[in-house]
Scaffold this motif. Structure first.
Motif, PDB file in Angstrom:
ATOM      1  N   VAL A  36      16.635  64.737 -12.946  1.00 30.06           N
ATOM      2  CA  VAL A  36      17.001  65.830 -12.032  1.00 30.06           C
ATOM      3  C   VAL A  36      16.634  67.175 -12.637  1.00 30.06           C
ATOM      4  O   VAL A  36      16.074  68.056 -11.967  1.00 30.06           O
ATOM      5  CB  VAL A  36      18.516  65.781 -11.706  1.00 30.06           C
ATOM      6  CG1 VAL A  36      18.953  67.034 -10.976  1.00 30.06           C
ATOM      7  CG2 VAL A  36      18.817  64.563 -10.865  1.00 30.06           C
ATOM      8  N   LEU A  45      13.026  68.104 -12.252  1.00 29.65           N
ATOM      9  CA  LEU A  45      12.458  68.348 -10.914  1.00 29.65           C
ATOM     10  C   LEU A  45      12.100  69.819 -10.718  1.00 29.65           C
ATOM     11  O   LEU A  45      12.829  70.704 -11.204  1.00 29.65           O
ATOM     12  CB  LEU A  45      13.468  67.945  -9.827  1.00 29.65           C
ATOM     13  CG  LEU A  45      13.767  66.459  -9.663  1.00 29.65           C
ATOM     14  CD1 LEU A  45      14.892  66.261  -8.652  1.00 29.65           C
ATOM     15  CD2 LEU A  45      12.526  65.706  -9.194  1.00 29.65           C
ATOM     16  N   GLU A  62      11.660  73.248  -8.316  1.00 33.01           N
ATOM     17  CA  GLU A  62      12.598  73.848  -7.362  1.00 33.01           C
ATOM     18  C   GLU A  62      12.443  73.269  -5.948  1.00 33.01           C
ATOM     19  O   GLU A  62      13.423  72.974  -5.288  1.00 33.01           O
ATOM     20  CB  GLU A  62      12.374  75.375  -7.309  1.00 33.01           C
ATOM     21  CG  GLU A  62      12.938  76.135  -8.489  1.00 33.01           C
ATOM     22  CD  GLU A  62      14.452  76.017  -8.593  1.00 33.01           C
ATOM     23  OE1 GLU A  62      15.131  76.094  -7.562  1.00 33.01           O
ATOM     24  OE2 GLU A  62      14.944  75.820  -9.724  1.00 33.01           O
ATOM     25  N   PHE A  86      13.774  69.692  -5.676  1.00 27.66           N
ATOM     26  CA  PHE A  86      15.234  69.704  -5.792  1.00 27.66           C
ATOM     27  C   PHE A  86      15.884  70.210  -4.480  1.00 27.66           C
ATOM     28  O   PHE A  86      16.903  69.693  -4.046  1.00 27.66           O
ATOM     29  CB  PHE A  86      15.660  70.579  -6.969  1.00 27.66           C
ATOM     30  CG  PHE A  86      17.143  70.523  -7.206  1.00 27.66           C
ATOM     31  CD1 PHE A  86      17.728  69.365  -7.721  1.00 27.66           C
ATOM     32  CD2 PHE A  86      17.953  71.594  -6.892  1.00 27.66           C
ATOM     33  CE1 PHE A  86      19.090  69.302  -7.908  1.00 27.66           C
ATOM     34  CE2 PHE A  86      19.327  71.525  -7.080  1.00 27.66           C
ATOM     35  CZ  PHE A  86      19.896  70.381  -7.592  1.00 27.66           C
ATOM     36  N   LEU A 101      15.978  67.466  -2.125  1.00 23.36           N
ATOM     37  CA  LEU A 101      16.979  66.469  -2.527  1.00 23.36           C
ATOM     38  C   LEU A 101      18.374  66.879  -2.043  1.00 23.36           C
ATOM     39  O   LEU A 101      19.100  66.071  -1.456  1.00 23.36           O
ATOM     40  CB  LEU A 101      16.956  66.315  -4.048  1.00 23.36           C
ATOM     41  CG  LEU A 101      17.833  65.187  -4.606  1.00 23.36           C
ATOM     42  CD1 LEU A 101      17.330  63.829  -4.147  1.00 23.36           C
ATOM     43  CD2 LEU A 101      17.873  65.255  -6.124  1.00 23.36           C
ATOM     44  N   ILE A 102      18.723  68.145  -2.285  1.00 22.60           N
ATOM     45  CA  ILE A 102      20.087  68.543  -1.874  1.00 22.60           C
ATOM     46  C   ILE A 102      20.206  68.749  -0.363  1.00 22.60           C
ATOM     47  O   ILE A 102      21.289  68.772   0.180  1.00 22.60           O
ATOM     48  CB  ILE A 102      20.603  69.795  -2.637  1.00 22.60           C
ATOM     49  CG1 ILE A 102      19.696  70.989  -2.354  1.00 22.60           C
ATOM     50  CG2 ILE A 102      20.765  69.538  -4.108  1.00 22.60           C
ATOM     51  CD1 ILE A 102      20.341  72.289  -2.803  1.00 22.60           C
ATOM     52  N   PRO A 139      21.102  65.010   2.874  1.00 22.44           N
ATOM     53  CA  PRO A 139      22.124  64.518   3.823  1.00 22.44           C
ATOM     54  C   PRO A 139      21.971  65.142   5.204  1.00 22.44           C
ATOM     55  O   PRO A 139      22.038  64.448   6.219  1.00 22.44           O
ATOM     56  CB  PRO A 139      23.451  64.946   3.171  1.00 22.44           C
ATOM     57  CG  PRO A 139      23.137  65.105   1.743  1.00 22.44           C
ATOM     58  CD  PRO A 139      21.723  65.587   1.669  1.00 22.44           C
ATOM     59  N   ILE A 183      18.886  63.709   6.860  1.00 20.03           N
ATOM     60  CA  ILE A 183      19.111  62.328   7.344  1.00 20.03           C
ATOM     61  C   ILE A 183      19.934  62.364   8.630  1.00 20.03           C
ATOM     62  O   ILE A 183      19.623  61.679   9.603  1.00 20.03           O
ATOM     63  CB  ILE A 183      19.809  61.485   6.255  1.00 20.03           C
ATOM     64  CG1 ILE A 183      18.842  61.266   5.090  1.00 20.03           C
ATOM     65  CG2 ILE A 183      20.267  60.140   6.810  1.00 20.03           C
ATOM     66  CD1 ILE A 183      19.486  60.698   3.842  1.00 20.03           C
ATOM     67  N   LEU A 184      20.975  63.177   8.619  1.00 19.92           N
ATOM     68  CA  LEU A 184      21.817  63.290   9.821  1.00 19.92           C
ATOM     69  C   LEU A 184      20.994  63.765  11.021  1.00 19.92           C
ATOM     70  O   LEU A 184      21.103  63.234  12.118  1.00 19.92           O
ATOM     71  CB  LEU A 184      22.961  64.271   9.574  1.00 19.92           C
ATOM     72  CG  LEU A 184      24.269  63.677   9.102  1.00 19.92           C
ATOM     73  CD1 LEU A 184      25.320  64.767   8.961  1.00 19.92           C
ATOM     74  CD2 LEU A 184      24.776  62.627  10.093  1.00 19.92           C
ATOM     75  N   LEU A 217      18.751  61.005  12.207  1.00 17.93           N
ATOM     76  CA  LEU A 217      19.488  59.936  12.900  1.00 17.93           C
ATOM     77  C   LEU A 217      20.006  60.384  14.265  1.00 17.93           C
ATOM     78  O   LEU A 217      19.863  59.677  15.265  1.00 17.93           O
ATOM     79  CB  LEU A 217      20.670  59.486  12.051  1.00 17.93           C
ATOM     80  CG  LEU A 217      20.377  58.509  10.911  1.00 17.93           C
ATOM     81  CD1 LEU A 217      21.641  58.286  10.099  1.00 17.93           C
ATOM     82  CD2 LEU A 217      19.888  57.177  11.468  1.00 17.93           C
TER      83      LEU A 217
END
Lengths: 304, 433
Positions: free
Chosen positions: A13, A16, A18, A21, A24-25, A28, A31-32, A35
């Protein structure tokens, strides 16, 4: 063993860059969105190319652009476009116009201004569904207060069932209910914009001999044009997507007298379970909204 | 803040998302084989006071736990359609009535129950109640209550109009004469302020129900078994002409234009401004409730006045069915049979005033004493009690309703209105083939 794995992960981590990273953060939320947002949007695009009725599972087949073509031969849909145009133009003009008048009044100092301001907020605070039900009662042919007032004024001699009078009357009543709810929003935004216009500009205009109308035209309007444009954009989007009020007040009726396009999309998809055609209609409405948005954004850009 | 802190937040959120997704999956994996201890899920339309005592008794007697929830009818329709199309086994019993039974039954989403119901029970069920759970001769469920329209009138208004309150009209001609007599200008301002008949035109569904009554009295049909339009034949035109004539006579309460539900209709009727209506069984309780009614003790009732040589009526019974995708069909069937049992039916009738679905419960002395209306309903139920039901019904209703309204408002002739509606109906039906 476990500790070393964590350390390895930590080192990776730390290593990585900028950009990676950040992805990555954000994952979520991404993904939401994929979906719950992107997937249904793409999936329904697929529906729009199929004859897909939930209540006729045996008749499902690929039809290509047939749903898009057939909407232009559908008299109810074409009628709904005309009604939507009328509804949108009327609600946008009335809401913005009355909102501007209210904002200009509230921009003055007078006794009871605070109470007036609070009262104005009430329609905006009422949920749309409650607003629809409230106006349903107001217009009711048995007990409605509108009939009672008109009777007292001697304008009618018996209670009327307004919605069955004519298509124009039915649509006008829906528009009035919508305008009543939307005026406070426009008024508050425009009031904030008015208060930001420097007094010195008005003083300079007066020194130059400008009358009230000239001050309004050459100082007020240019000073609030950005907010005015925002109000116009939002009111247009809301009017094009109007659903709650129609659903609670008239259900698109009598007949199709108040069936505007967004309600027709709902009717096809959820009343008749015709997901294929309903999706095609929804994409058409989305396209219209995107075109309007692009048009407004362009104008806003120029205004800036 | 450090990268590790951000990363642990991300991992935590992802874990939470996985948990949210996983919990319902784990929770739904029930594998109990005996019925006792099984949990079934029932999705129902609202019905104040109807189900809670039935559910309590069912759970006590069978040991089957019921996860019962009610939804408003429009939301329930799209919810069920989505569940069925997805092949979900989350729901074991669904509420239905004639239109949904036709729509979901013919789509293959409901379990046919014809060979699973005992002959004794079938023989005891009233045809007017079975129409709610059958389509084209296939039984898809069991009814929860019988609802057919009866003829209701205000005895006090009959007396004031010089009519015999103990002799309700038996023929359509007598009905029209009574409607004329009941339409009066009581305050002397030259305009009627009391009307003979309450109809219903506030929604397409209500417009079509208003038309269905004279249609069935005329031996007419909406469609034939091959889905060809019949409502615009000579019998249909005569039926709509009868309805239009009532408007030309000026005997129809103007409030009919706003009647969009059974509650609207009964509320208006008990206001004491209109003399007659064709209504559901809940009219009895409404009319005799001093909190709601201005005609307590004045309700008269009888058979629907005949146009030909027999009466007929419109049905609105409700029932429950089992989705094909349910994995607990036997427990679900036990639930359906319990709701239709004599004990439950008697309880529902005594508690709510909705009529029982079984002949044997109509013969119960206690029911007869508590519900004087039951005698008339039992008699009315011997004749045709129909309701337009087909997979395409809602779309046809939405196009036919405004045509009925155009005819009663005098904008179109009955024939023109029905022919126009028939042309649209043919196009709609073609889309369902």
């Amino acid at each position: 063993m476990r500790e070393s794995l964590l350390r390895k992960l930590s080192r990776k981590v730390d290593a990585l860059d900028e950009g990676t990273f950040s992805y990555l953060i954000s994952s979520p939320a991404l993904i939401l969105f994929l979906l719950l947002g992107a997937f249904p949007i793409i999936y329904s695009l697929g529906f729009s190319l199929w004859n897909y009725r939930l209540n006729v599972p045996s008749g499902r087949h690929f039809v290509g652009l047939a749903n898009y073509i057939s909407m232009f031969h559908d008299p109810v849909f074409l009628g709904s476009l005309v009604k939507t145009a009328y509804y949108t133009v009327a609600t946008v003009c009335l809401s913005t116009g009355l909102g501007l008048i209210a904002a200009l009044l509230l921009n003055q100092s007078f006794v009871g201004k605070g109470i007036f301001l609070l009262t104005m907020l009430v329609p905006w605070a009422i949920p749309k569904v409650v607003n629809g039900l409230m106006w349903k009662w107001i217009y009711d042919g048995n007990y409605g207060i509108l009939n009672a007032i008109l009777m007292r004024l001697g304008l009618i001699h018996e209670y009327q069932w307004w919605f069955v009078k004519s298509p124009a009357v039915a649509m006008t009543l829906v528009i009035l209910a919508d305008v009543w709810k939307n005026v406070p929003f426009a008024a508050l935004l425009l009031l904030a914009a008015l208060q930001a216009v420097p007094i010195s500009l008005y003083e300079a205009a007066r020194c130059d001999g400008a009358n009230a109308w000239q001050q309004f035209k050459h100082v007020t309007i240019p000073g609030i044009r950005y907010t005015l444009m925002m109000v116009l954009i939002l009111q247009t989007m809301w009017s094009l997507k109007a659903f709650d009020l129609i659903y609670t007040l008239t259900r698109g009726g009598p007949g199709t007298n108040t069936t505007i396009t967004y309600y027709y999309v709902y009717q096809q998809a959820f009343d008749y379970l015709n997901l294929g055609y309903g999706s095609a209609l929804a994409y058409f409405v989305a396209l219209v909204i995107i075109i309007f948005s692009a048009f407004y954004v362009r104008i806003l850009g120029r205004a800036d | 803040m450090s990268r590790r802190y951000h990363l642990s937040l991300v991992v935590g959120l992802l874990g939470l998302m996985l948990l949210v997704v996983a919990v319902p999956v784990v929770g739904s994996a029930e594998t109990s084989k005996s019925h006792a201890g099984t949990t079934i899920t029932v999705l129902s339309a609202p019905g104040p006071g109807i189900m809670p005592p039935v559910l309590e008794e069912f759970q006590k007697k069978t040991g089957i736990k019921v996860n019962y929830s009610e939804m408003a009818i429009p939301s329930l329709h799209s919810k069920l359609a989505t569940l069925f199309a997805a092949g979900s086994s989350d729901v074991d019993v669904v509420w239905t009535y004639s239109a949904w039974t036709a729509e979901f039954g013919s789509a293959g989403y409901l379990e046919p129950l014809g060979d699973k119901i005992s002959e004794d029970l079938k023989k005891d069920l009233i045809p007017g109640a079975l129409e709610a759970v059958s389509y084209k001769g296939v039984l898809y469920g069991l009814p929860r209550f019988l609802s057919i329209r009866s003829f209701f009138y205000n005895k006090q208004m009959f007396r004031e109009a010089g009519l015999n309150p103990d002799q309700p009209p038996k023929t359509w001609e007598e009905f029209k004469k009574a409607a004329i007599a009941l339409t009066r200008d009581k305050n002397g301002d030259g305009k009627a302020d009391q009307w003979g008949f309450l109809s219903e035109y506030g929604s397409p569904n209500n417009c079509v129900m208003a038309f269905e009554m004279p249609l069935y009295l005329n031996d007419g049909h909406m469609f034939d078994k091959d889905d060809s339009v019949l409502f615009n034949d000579a019998r249909g035109v005569k039926a709509l002409s009868e309805l239009v004539e009532l408007h030309k006579l000026g005997v129809v309460d103007p409030a009919s234009m706003g009647i969009a539900s059974g509650t609207d209709k009964v509320t208006r009727f008990v206001s004491g401004l209109v003399g007659m209506q064709f209504g559901w069984a809940n009219t009895y309780a409404f009319a005799n409730d001093p909190q709601k009614s201005k005609m307590v003790g004045q309700l008269g009732f009888g058979l629907i006045p005949r146009i030909l040589d027999h009466t007929a009526t419109v049905g609105g019974s409700e029932g429950y069915a089992i989705p094909k995708s349910s994995k607990k069909k036997e427990a679900a069937l036990e639930f359906l049979e319990f709701v239709a049992s004599k004990e439950s039916q008697k309880g529902i009738a005594m508690r709510t005033g909705w009529m029982p679905v079984r002949y044997s419960v109509f013969e119960d002395r206690e029911v007869q004493r508590a519900l004087p209306l039951s005698k008339v309903v039992a008699e009315q139920a011997k004749y045709r009690a129909d309701r337009f039901a087909a997979p395409y019904a809602q779309e046809v209703i939405d196009s036919l309703g405004p045509e009925i309204l155009a005819a009663v408002k005098g904008i179109k002739s009955p024939k023109q209105a029905l022919d126009d509606a028939a042309a649209k109906a043919k196009q709609i039906v073609a889309k369902y083939k």
